[in-house]
Design a protein around this motif. Structure first.
Motif, PDB file in Angstrom:
ATOM      1  N   LEU A  22      -1.536  -5.193  62.900  1.00  0.00           N
ATOM      2  CA  LEU A  22      -0.878  -4.223  64.245  1.00  0.00           C
ATOM      3  C   LEU A  22      -1.322  -4.192  65.713  1.00  0.00           C
ATOM      4  O   LEU A  22      -1.867  -3.451  65.763  1.00  0.00           O
ATOM      5  CB  LEU A  22      -0.658  -2.641  62.848  1.00  0.00           C
ATOM      6  N   LYS A  23      -0.712  -3.935  65.994  1.00  0.00           N
ATOM      7  CA  LYS A  23      -0.304  -3.709  67.637  1.00  0.00           C
ATOM      8  C   LYS A  23      -1.498  -4.035  68.481  1.00  0.00           C
ATOM      9  O   LYS A  23      -1.908  -3.308  69.080  1.00  0.00           O
ATOM     10  CB  LYS A  23      -0.332  -2.173  68.007  1.00  0.00           C
ATOM     11  N   ASP A  24      -1.590  -5.776  68.418  1.00  0.00           N
ATOM     12  CA  ASP A  24      -3.153  -5.909  68.527  1.00  0.00           C
ATOM     13  C   ASP A  24      -3.032  -7.595  68.119  1.00  0.00           C
ATOM     14  O   ASP A  24      -3.785  -8.429  67.787  1.00  0.00           O
ATOM     15  CB  ASP A  24      -4.201  -5.011  68.407  1.00  0.00           C
ATOM     16  N   ALA A  25      -2.540  -8.047  69.348  1.00  0.00           N
ATOM     17  CA  ALA A  25      -2.556  -9.253  69.544  1.00  0.00           C
ATOM     18  C   ALA A  25      -3.042 -10.016  69.221  1.00  0.00           C
ATOM     19  O   ALA A  25      -3.535 -11.168  68.444  1.00  0.00           O
ATOM     20  CB  ALA A  25      -1.667  -9.945  70.534  1.00  0.00           C
ATOM     21  N   GLN A  26      -4.569  -9.892  70.202  1.00  0.00           N
ATOM     22  CA  GLN A  26      -6.215 -11.120  69.861  1.00  0.00           C
ATOM     23  C   GLN A  26      -6.381 -10.601  69.000  1.00  0.00           C
ATOM     24  O   GLN A  26      -7.341 -11.529  68.209  1.00  0.00           O
ATOM     25  CB  GLN A  26      -6.211 -10.369  71.120  1.00  0.00           C
ATOM     26  N   THR A  27      -6.779  -9.195  68.496  1.00  0.00           N
ATOM     27  CA  THR A  27      -7.095  -9.315  67.658  1.00  0.00           C
ATOM     28  C   THR A  27      -6.663  -9.518  65.634  1.00  0.00           C
ATOM     29  O   THR A  27      -6.942 -10.632  65.129  1.00  0.00           O
ATOM     30  CB  THR A  27      -7.661  -7.865  67.233  1.00  0.00           C
ATOM     31  N   LEU A  28      -5.515  -9.698  65.853  1.00  0.00           N
ATOM     32  CA  LEU A  28      -4.526 -10.245  65.016  1.00  0.00           C
ATOM     33  C   LEU A  28      -4.490 -11.616  64.781  1.00  0.00           C
ATOM     34  O   LEU A  28      -4.555 -12.347  64.281  1.00  0.00           O
ATOM     35  CB  LEU A  28      -2.442  -9.982  65.372  1.00  0.00           C
TER      36      LEU A  28
END
Length: 212
Positions: A22-28
């Motif tokens: 959630l809420k972290d595109a790069q980690t996603l």
């Protein structure tokens, strides 16, 4: 694009907006790359949105202005889809003049306005907001081959390794380049529709002489 790749799904559920991170595109993006394939590529159908994310990243790699501007300039502006272009890929976040907002049905006659935010990389799968007139005007040059060169590739359902096609159910019994395909003797059709059941949706059916 035919949802037969076996790629791990970047969404936690096809029926919800929650991603696996959630809420972290790069980690996603990093986390989905660590996950194993769900099945042997092209052995079955299972809808997921990871392929759309990869498509956007490929466009971004070779087009400096990014996929959103590229689609707007190459597909929407040439056919006069001004309202569609104005709504853009972030239409769920911003107030758009004359746009009917989506809503959720909570049951027992109760409804709630819907608001959603998508990271940039997920907007290739987040849909767009248009009008019936602009969609109709888009179909004319599309069928004339002015927007997509290979019409057969666009509408033809993907064949799996066993030579068969699969879709969501017996009626939507195939899946092409982002479209459900309704294969039947009379009036075959393609049908775009979102999987998030909370949406109030307009479904467009294109009834034409599709070839398989």
């Amino acid at each position: 694009m035919g949802s037969s790749s076996g790629l791990p799904n970047i969404l936690a559920s096809n029926h919800m907006l929650e991603t696996i991170v959630l809420k972290d595109a790069q980690t996603l993006w990093r986390e989905v790359q660590k996950k194993p394939f769900q099945f042997t590529p092209n052995s079955r159908f299972r809808y997921n949105q990871t392929g759309y994310v990869i498509l956007g990243k490929i466009i971004d790699k070779y087009v400096p202005e990014g996929f959103a501007t590229y689609i707007t300039n190459m597909q929407l502006n040439p056919v006069g889809m001004k309202q569609t272009a104005q709504a853009g890929f972030d239409y769920l976040e911003l107030m758009v003049p004359n746009q009917a907002r989506q809503y959720l049905h909570l049951g027992e006659g109760k409804y709630k306005n819907f608001y959603g935010e998508f990271p940039y990389m997920l907007r290739t799968a987040a849909g767009m907001s248009s009008t019936a007139t602009e969609l109709a005007n888009y179909m004319v040059p599309l069928e004339q081959g002015k927007l997509v060169k290979n019409q057969d590739l666009l509408w033809t359902p993907v064949k799996l390794n066993n030579g068969r096609t699969e879709g969501f159910n017996n009626r939507e019994n195939g899946y092409a380049m982002g479209w459900q395909v309704i294969q039947r003797k009379y009036h075959p059709a393609v049908r775009p529709v979102a999987l998030m059941r909370q949406y109030s949706l307009l479904t467009l059916k294109i009834m034409s002489q599709l070839r398989y």
